[in-house]
Design a protein around this motif. Structure first.
Motif, PDB file in Angstrom:
ATOM      1  N   PRO A   1       0.831  -1.206   0.000  1.00 17.66           N
ATOM      2  CA  PRO A   1       0.000   0.000   0.000  1.00 17.66           C
ATOM      3  C   PRO A   1       0.868   1.260   0.000  1.00 17.66           C
ATOM      4  N   LEU A   2       0.387   2.297  -0.651  1.00 14.12           N
ATOM      5  CA  LEU A   2       1.108   3.568  -0.654  1.00 14.12           C
ATOM      6  C   LEU A   2       1.045   4.183   0.742  1.00 14.12           C
ATOM      7  N   ASP A   3       2.197   4.560   1.269  1.00 12.07           N
ATOM      8  CA  ASP A   3       2.276   5.165   2.594  1.00 12.07           C
ATOM      9  C   ASP A   3       1.955   6.655   2.483  1.00 12.07           C
ATOM     10  N   LEU A   4       0.675   6.980   2.541  1.00 15.02           N
ATOM     11  CA  LEU A   4       0.234   8.360   2.363  1.00 15.02           C
ATOM     12  C   LEU A   4       0.704   9.261   3.493  1.00 15.02           C
ATOM     13  N   ALA A   5       0.847   8.718   4.688  1.00 18.46           N
ATOM     14  CA  ALA A   5       1.345   9.535   5.794  1.00 18.46           C
ATOM     15  C   ALA A   5       2.780   9.979   5.522  1.00 18.46           C
ATOM     16  N   ALA A   6       3.594   9.077   4.981  1.00 10.34           N
ATOM     17  CA  ALA A   6       4.978   9.433   4.664  1.00 10.34           C
ATOM     18  C   ALA A   6       5.030  10.434   3.518  1.00 10.34           C
ATOM     19  N   VAL A   7       4.121  10.292   2.543  1.00 11.97           N
ATOM     20  CA  VAL A   7       4.065  11.251   1.438  1.00 11.97           C
ATOM     21  C   VAL A   7       3.719  12.644   1.964  1.00 11.97           C
ATOM     22  N   THR A   8       2.744  12.704   2.875  1.00 16.11           N
ATOM     23  CA  THR A   8       2.338  13.983   3.453  1.00 16.11           C
ATOM     24  C   THR A   8       3.480  14.621   4.239  1.00 16.11           C
ATOM     25  N   GLU A   9       4.210  13.813   4.995  1.00 17.24           N
ATOM     26  CA  GLU A   9       5.349  14.331   5.742  1.00 17.24           C
ATOM     27  C   GLU A   9       6.417  14.871   4.799  1.00 17.24           C
ATOM     28  N   PHE A  10       6.674  14.144   3.699  1.00 20.34           N
ATOM     29  CA  PHE A  10       7.643  14.616   2.698  1.00 20.34           C
ATOM     30  C   PHE A  10       7.171  15.942   2.113  1.00 20.34           C
ATOM     31  N   ALA A  11       5.894  16.052   1.788  1.00 21.91           N
ATOM     32  CA  ALA A  11       5.360  17.286   1.217  1.00 21.91           C
ATOM     33  C   ALA A  11       5.569  18.464   2.170  1.00 21.91           C
ATOM     34  N   ARG A  12       5.388  18.243   3.459  1.00 23.35           N
ATOM     35  CA  ARG A  12       5.583  19.322   4.431  1.00 23.35           C
ATOM     36  C   ARG A  12       7.049  19.742   4.489  1.00 23.35           C
ATOM     37  N   ARG A  13       7.956  18.778   4.342  1.00 25.71           N
ATOM     38  CA  ARG A  13       9.381  19.113   4.318  1.00 25.71           C
ATOM     39  C   ARG A  13       9.726  19.950   3.093  1.00 25.71           C
ATOM     40  N   CYS A  14       8.990  19.736   2.000  1.00 31.11           N
ATOM     41  CA  CYS A  14       9.259  20.470   0.758  1.00 31.11           C
ATOM     42  C   CYS A  14       8.688  21.883   0.777  1.00 31.11           C
ATOM     43  N   ALA A  15       7.664  22.106   1.569  1.00 34.40           N
ATOM     44  CA  ALA A  15       6.965  23.394   1.557  1.00 34.40           C
ATOM     45  C   ALA A  15       7.925  24.536   1.865  1.00 34.40           C
ATOM     46  N   GLY A  16       7.956  25.515   0.968  1.00 33.53           N
ATOM     47  CA  GLY A  16       8.785  26.693   1.152  1.00 33.53           C
ATOM     48  C   GLY A  16      10.251  26.501   0.844  1.00 33.53           C
ATOM     49  N   THR A  17      10.661  25.278   0.459  1.00 35.68           N
ATOM     50  CA  THR A  17      12.087  25.010   0.209  1.00 35.68           C
ATOM     51  C   THR A  17      12.392  24.597  -1.217  1.00 35.68           C
ATOM     52  N   VAL A  18      11.381  24.195  -2.004  1.00 36.24           N
ATOM     53  CA  VAL A  18      11.632  23.725  -3.371  1.00 36.24           C
ATOM     54  C   VAL A  18      10.733  24.467  -4.344  1.00 36.24           C
ATOM     55  N   ARG A  19      11.145  24.462  -5.619  1.00 41.43           N
ATOM     56  CA  ARG A  19      10.346  25.095  -6.676  1.00 41.43           C
ATOM     57  C   ARG A  19       9.582  24.079  -7.505  1.00 41.43           C
ATOM     58  N   ALA A  20       9.877  22.773  -7.321  1.00 35.53           N
ATOM     59  CA  ALA A  20       9.200  21.703  -8.043  1.00 35.53           C
ATOM     60  C   ALA A  20       9.512  20.397  -7.330  1.00 35.53           C
ATOM     61  N   VAL A  21       8.756  19.335  -7.673  1.00 41.68           N
ATOM     62  CA  VAL A  21       8.947  18.017  -7.066  1.00 41.68           C
ATOM     63  C   VAL A  21       8.908  16.958  -8.160  1.00 41.68           C
ATOM     64  N   ALA A  22       9.762  15.947  -8.020  1.00 42.73           N
ATOM     65  CA  ALA A  22       9.759  14.796  -8.916  1.00 42.73           C
ATOM     66  C   ALA A  22       9.312  13.568  -8.139  1.00 42.73           C
ATOM     67  N   VAL A  23       8.413  12.784  -8.739  1.00 44.69           N
ATOM     68  CA  VAL A  23       7.877  11.567  -8.110  1.00 44.69           C
ATOM     69  C   VAL A  23       8.068  10.410  -9.079  1.00 44.69           C
ATOM     70  N   ALA A  24       8.641   9.306  -8.596  1.00 39.94           N
ATOM     71  CA  ALA A  24       8.817   8.123  -9.440  1.00 39.94           C
ATOM     72  C   ALA A  24       8.495   6.881  -8.630  1.00 39.94           C
ATOM     73  N   GLY A  25       7.658   6.007  -9.197  1.00 39.70           N
ATOM     74  CA  GLY A  25       7.280   4.771  -8.526  1.00 39.70           C
ATOM     75  C   GLY A  25       7.744   3.555  -9.298  1.00 39.70           C
ATOM     76  N   VAL A  26       8.028   2.488  -8.572  1.00 39.33           N
ATOM     77  CA  VAL A  26       8.430   1.236  -9.212  1.00 39.33           C
ATOM     78  C   VAL A  26       7.297   0.733 -10.104  1.00 39.33           C
ATOM     79  N   HIS A  27       7.625   0.434 -11.359  1.00 41.82           N
ATOM     80  CA  HIS A  27       6.663  -0.001 -12.384  1.00 41.82           C
ATOM     81  C   HIS A  27       5.528   0.995 -12.553  1.00 41.82           C
TER      82      HIS A  27
END
Length: 429
Positions: A117-143
């Motif tokens: 299952p996709l760990d949505l809590a971890a994704v949300t935590e990553f998004a909060r770390r990115c807020a205000g610090t990046v201009r774009a995000v790259a996402v890549a999943g296996v297959h």
């Protein structure tokens, strides 16, 4: 009023307008390294009616990664046992663009079923770390090519947290089998998105200032096109555009549908083949800034001045001995066709470029077997070509190439095919 197609070669500072028969009706020659793409457009349209222009297709100078890159977040979904993101990158490049980097649970198997299952809590935590610090995000999943669901769900979470001004680039938007190539491409596209949006947006504004109804496209590295919005998101797709457009344009100026084209200028000769509006691919992947990305290189022969033009052509002609040879540049070759205005070949190739979609991925062969997989591959290629701007009524398809995958735990095959065709004409006013 006859419709005109404009090609802008901002690398060589050339611009042309073609009529509906593909003839050059106006041209502009600037000084390479000076001026700007909007300036080239302004100079050309001083000679023709802007209202007649329905399409502008441009080749822009390639960005310098460490200079043009913005800081990005990198999210890997699954693949905990694979090499981590950005491994093997030049330190100066990864240091210039890498923001938060995370690997979260999720991803898929060869057949598209979820590995976890996709760990949505971890994704949300990553998004909060990115807020205000990046201009774009790259996402890549296996297959992610076989099943992009986890990438799409993660992208939705990121968009909710970061807002619409922070683009999210997904690996599944790149047709490359390897996870690292898809991920690298998404990271570089994300890092270049801000710069690409500014450069392409400036030219788009100039196009619409001349004619609000005209459309802007950018040339890809295979000589076909991307619409303006897609090109802003996929800067790496346009690497090598000048050389690819030159090959197509030289054949068109010579009046032949297919050719071996030699660009013999200065200290280098580059020889390639154009056939059916496509450039044959090599087995090598393109690199950008020392990083391997998902797009492939066209099959080219590159020789320095110590090799004669004839020798370079002979080396490149394997399998294409039936094709005429077209020569542009300042060197000579007996019996070659030298088209008029050869220095405008890249601009002409841009103006007459077509739209294409390609598929190169592993298909799980379920109950329908090879026939269903091949039909799906062809439809995916056609859909991609239409998204790129092709007229669905006039698409041409390459045969589906198949390679059985004997080392995977489910019946699967790697299928490759391309659909290509003229850009859809706008509706008559």
């Amino acid at each position: 009023m006859s419709r005109l197609r404009v090609g802008i070669d901002a690398v060589a500072a050339r611009a042309v307008a073609l009529d509906e028969a593909g003839r050059i009706v106006a041209s502009h020659r600037g000084i390479p390294g000076t001026g700007s793409p909007p300036g080239l457009l302004d100079a050309l349209l001083a000679e023709v009616e802007a209202e007649a222009v329905d399409r502008v297709v441009a080749i822009l100078p390639e960005p310098v990664p460490a200079v043009a890159a913005s800081r990005v977040g990198v999210l890997r979904i699954g693949g905990a046992t694979a090499l981590p993101p950005l491994v093997g990158w030049p330190v100066e490049l990864s240091g210039a663009l890498a923001g938060p980097v995370a690997m979260v649970r999720g991803g898929h198997e060869y057949d598209g079923t979820a590995s976890a299952p996709l760990d949505l809590a971890a994704v949300t935590e990553f998004a909060r770390r990115c807020a205000g610090t990046v201009r774009a995000v790259a996402v890549a999943g296996v297959h992610g090519l076989e099943n992009p669901d986890h990438e799409q769900r993660a992208a939705a979470v990121l968009a909710d947290v970061l807002g619409p001004d922070v683009p999210v680039l997904k690996g599944s938007e790149t047709e490359a089998i390897g996870l690292l190539e898809r991920e690298n491409t998404a990271v570089l596209d994300a890092a270049l998105a801000e710069s690409a949006r500014a450069r392409i947006g400036e030219l788009g504004a100039a196009v619409r200032n001349h004619n609000p109804a005209a459309e802007l496209y950018l040339v890809r590295g295979n000589g076909t096109v991307l619409p303006e919005p897609a090109a802003q998101r996929h800067a790496t797709a346009c690497l090598g555009a000048a050389q690819a457009a030159l090959l197509h344009g030289a054949a068109r100026l010579a009046g032949v549908p297919a050719a071996v084209v030699a660009d013999a200028t200065g200290d280098q000769t580059v020889v390639g083949t154009t056939r059916g509006g496509l450039l044959p691919e090599s087995s090598a992947h393109r690199e950008f800034g020392g990083v391997r990305i998902g797009s492939r290189l066209p099959r080219l022969t590159v020789a320095d001045r110590s090799m004669s033009v004839a020798a370079a052509v002979a080396r490149a002609r394997y399998g294409s001995a039936d094709l005429p040879v077209v020569l542009v540049g300042d060197r000579s070759l007996p019996d070659a066709i030298r088209p008029p205005d050869g220095d405008l070949a890249a601009a002409a190739g841009a103006a007459g470029a077509e739209a294409a979609g390609s598929v190169d991925r592993i298909f799980w062969q379920g109950a329908g077997g090879r026939e269903d997989s091949a039909a799906r591959a062809r439809q995916l290629a056609r859909d991609a070509a239409v998204r790129a701007g092709a007229d669905p009524r006039t698409l041409r398809e390459t045969p589906v190439k198949e390679a059985l995958m004997t080392y995977v735990p489910v019946p699967a095959a790697r299928l490759q095919t391309t659909a290509v065709g003229p850009i859809l004409e706008p509706a008559a006013p």
